[in-house]
Design a protein around this motif. Structure first.
Motif, PDB file in Angstrom:
ATOM      1  N   GLU A   1      64.644-168.950 -55.777  1.00  0.00           N
ATOM      2  CA  GLU A   1      63.864-169.403 -54.614  1.00  0.00           C
ATOM      3  C   GLU A   1      64.465-168.786 -53.350  1.00  0.00           C
ATOM      4  O   GLU A   1      65.696-168.779 -53.196  1.00  0.00           O
ATOM      5  CB  GLU A   1      63.918-170.934 -54.545  1.00  0.00           C
ATOM      6  N   PRO A   2      63.611-168.287 -52.433  1.00  0.00           N
ATOM      7  CA  PRO A   2      64.168-167.675 -51.229  1.00  0.00           C
ATOM      8  C   PRO A   2      64.796-168.698 -50.293  1.00  0.00           C
ATOM      9  O   PRO A   2      64.366-169.858 -50.233  1.00  0.00           O
ATOM     10  CB  PRO A   2      62.958-167.020 -50.546  1.00  0.00           C
ATOM     11  N   PHE A   3      65.808-168.247 -49.564  1.00  0.00           N
ATOM     12  CA  PHE A   3      66.428-169.033 -48.496  1.00  0.00           C
ATOM     13  C   PHE A   3      66.850-170.431 -48.955  1.00  0.00           C
ATOM     14  O   PHE A   3      66.373-171.434 -48.439  1.00  0.00           O
ATOM     15  CB  PHE A   3      65.496-169.104 -47.281  1.00  0.00           C
ATOM     16  N   VAL A   4      67.721-170.466 -49.942  1.00  0.00           N
ATOM     17  CA  VAL A   4      68.282-171.753 -50.370  1.00  0.00           C
ATOM     18  C   VAL A   4      69.787-171.838 -50.126  1.00  0.00           C
ATOM     19  O   VAL A   4      70.395-172.874 -50.368  1.00  0.00           O
ATOM     20  CB  VAL A   4      67.978-172.049 -51.870  1.00  0.00           C
TER      21      VAL A   4
ATOM     22  N   PHE B   1      65.763-162.992 -34.735  1.00  0.00           N
ATOM     23  CA  PHE B   1      67.004-162.767 -35.469  1.00  0.00           C
ATOM     24  C   PHE B   1      66.951-163.455 -36.829  1.00  0.00           C
ATOM     25  O   PHE B   1      66.392-164.539 -36.974  1.00  0.00           O
ATOM     26  CB  PHE B   1      68.199-163.311 -34.682  1.00  0.00           C
ATOM     27  N   HIS B   2      67.585-162.820 -37.793  1.00  0.00           N
ATOM     28  CA  HIS B   2      67.714-163.405 -39.127  1.00  0.00           C
ATOM     29  C   HIS B   2      68.672-164.612 -39.037  1.00  0.00           C
ATOM     30  O   HIS B   2      69.669-164.551 -38.310  1.00  0.00           O
ATOM     31  CB  HIS B   2      68.281-162.348 -40.073  1.00  0.00           C
ATOM     32  N   PRO B   3      68.381-165.702 -39.761  1.00  0.00           N
ATOM     33  CA  PRO B   3      69.296-166.856 -39.684  1.00  0.00           C
ATOM     34  C   PRO B   3      70.730-166.510 -40.073  1.00  0.00           C
ATOM     35  O   PRO B   3      71.673-167.115 -39.550  1.00  0.00           O
ATOM     36  CB  PRO B   3      68.680-167.877 -40.648  1.00  0.00           C
TER      37      PRO B   3
HETATM   38  N1  URA Z   1      68.350-163.817 -46.746  1.00  0.00           N
HETATM   39  C1  URA Z   1      67.092-163.343 -46.893  1.00  0.00           C
HETATM   40  O1  URA Z   1      66.682-162.450 -46.174  1.00  0.00           O
HETATM   41  N2  URA Z   1      66.338-163.895 -47.813  1.00  0.00           N
HETATM   42  C2  URA Z   1      66.734-164.873 -48.602  1.00  0.00           C
HETATM   43  O2  URA Z   1      65.965-165.319 -49.429  1.00  0.00           O
HETATM   44  C3  URA Z   1      68.043-165.362 -48.420  1.00  0.00           C
HETATM   45  C4  URA Z   1      68.839-164.817 -47.496  1.00  0.00           C
END
Ligand code: URA
Length: 266
Positions: free
Chosen positions: A133-136, A234-236
């Motif tokens: 799953e993305p971004f976990v 910006f990317h987290p």
């Molecule tokens: N960074 C991303 O760009 N995507 C993700 O799913 C997790 C971290």
């Protein structure tokens, strides 16, 4: 067991398979009623964030090629769940680029298939690769905060990445990896037709907008992907690394602009 009992068991099995399949294509919450129209929020949002009006969309040059899946899903071309299922099937056990060699699994996308707001990241990290799953991971927690900061929940939006397999050591995807995988992202966007996209970081902004400018230069300025407004920010993960008040304020401004654009309606 009565024939009715056997029928119930078969129905339950079929339903369980369907739910498992929906999970695989990233659907986590099923509405009891018909899917929400694009742009509609699941829950009443808190007060609108106060922000200056969003700037006019800037013109961007690149329009990557359309993904060529036939519009033959059972639910028709406008059924986002059916379209997402087709796209996931098309990806299959992908070996189109070298990223497949070290991945644990393909990380397709997650969220509301009828979302008005979509977030696009770069590519899965270690935790995403492990969980599918993305971004976990840590960046995901930060993204969840960002989503909540504009009165939405993770389940209200759709989240996907430019590449669906983890780049080794979390390196930035190479240009050929991004261009091999991005048609699937474009197809996801076409399936969902969000009203607003937030591009998280340079690779997402470059993929969607074709811009050669760095993220520091283009963040906060509207671009467009196939007619859909795109807000680069910006990317987290960058925000976690460079956690200054100024960077937090910039991301907050970008998200407020995206939320205002979403609230403007079609
Ligand atoms: N960074 C991303 O760009 N995507 C993700 O799913 C997790 C971290």
């Amino acid at each position: 067991m009565s024939s009715c009992g056997r029928g119930d068991a078969a129905t339950r099995r079929a339903l369980a398979e369907w739910v498992a399949y929906l999970r695989e294509i990233g659907v986590r919450d099923l509405a009891a009623a018909a899917p929400r129209p694009v742009g509609e929020r699941a829950a009443p949002a808190p007060a609108r964030p106060s922000a200056p009006p969003a700037k006019e969309p800037a013109r961007r040059a690149s329009r990557p090629e359309l993904f060529s899946l036939a519009d033959s899903a059972s639910g028709g071309p406008s059924d986002p769940v059916a379209r997402l299922r087709e796209i996931r099937e098309e990806i299959g056990d992908c070996r189109r680029c070298r990223l497949h060699e070290r991945r644990t699994q393909i990380v397709f996308g997650v969220g509301n298939p009828s979302a008005g707001l979509m977030f696009v990241g770069e590519g899965p990290g270690a935790e995403e690769d492990a969980r599918g799953e993305p971004f976990v991971g840590r960046a995901g927690k930060k993204l969840d905060e960002m989503i909540r900061s504009v009165g939405l929940e993770r389940g209200d939006v759709y989240i996907a990445n430019v590449v669906k397999c983890r780049p080794p050591d979390n390196r930035t995807p190479e240009a050929d990896e991004a261009s091999t995988c991005s048609p699937f992202l474009f197809a996801q966007i076409e399936a969902i037709r969000p009203r607003v996209i937030v591009a998280l970081g340079a690779p997402a902004a470059k993929t969607l907008l074709g811009s050669r400018l760095g993220i520091t230069q283009i963040r906060g300025t509207w671009g467009s992907f196939r007619g859909i407004p795109v807000m680069p920010t910006f990317h987290p993960a960058y925000l976690l690394r460079a956690y200054t008040q100024e960077n937090r304020r910039k991301v907050w401004e970008d998200l407020k602009a995206a939320r205002l654009k979403l609230d403007e309606g079609p």
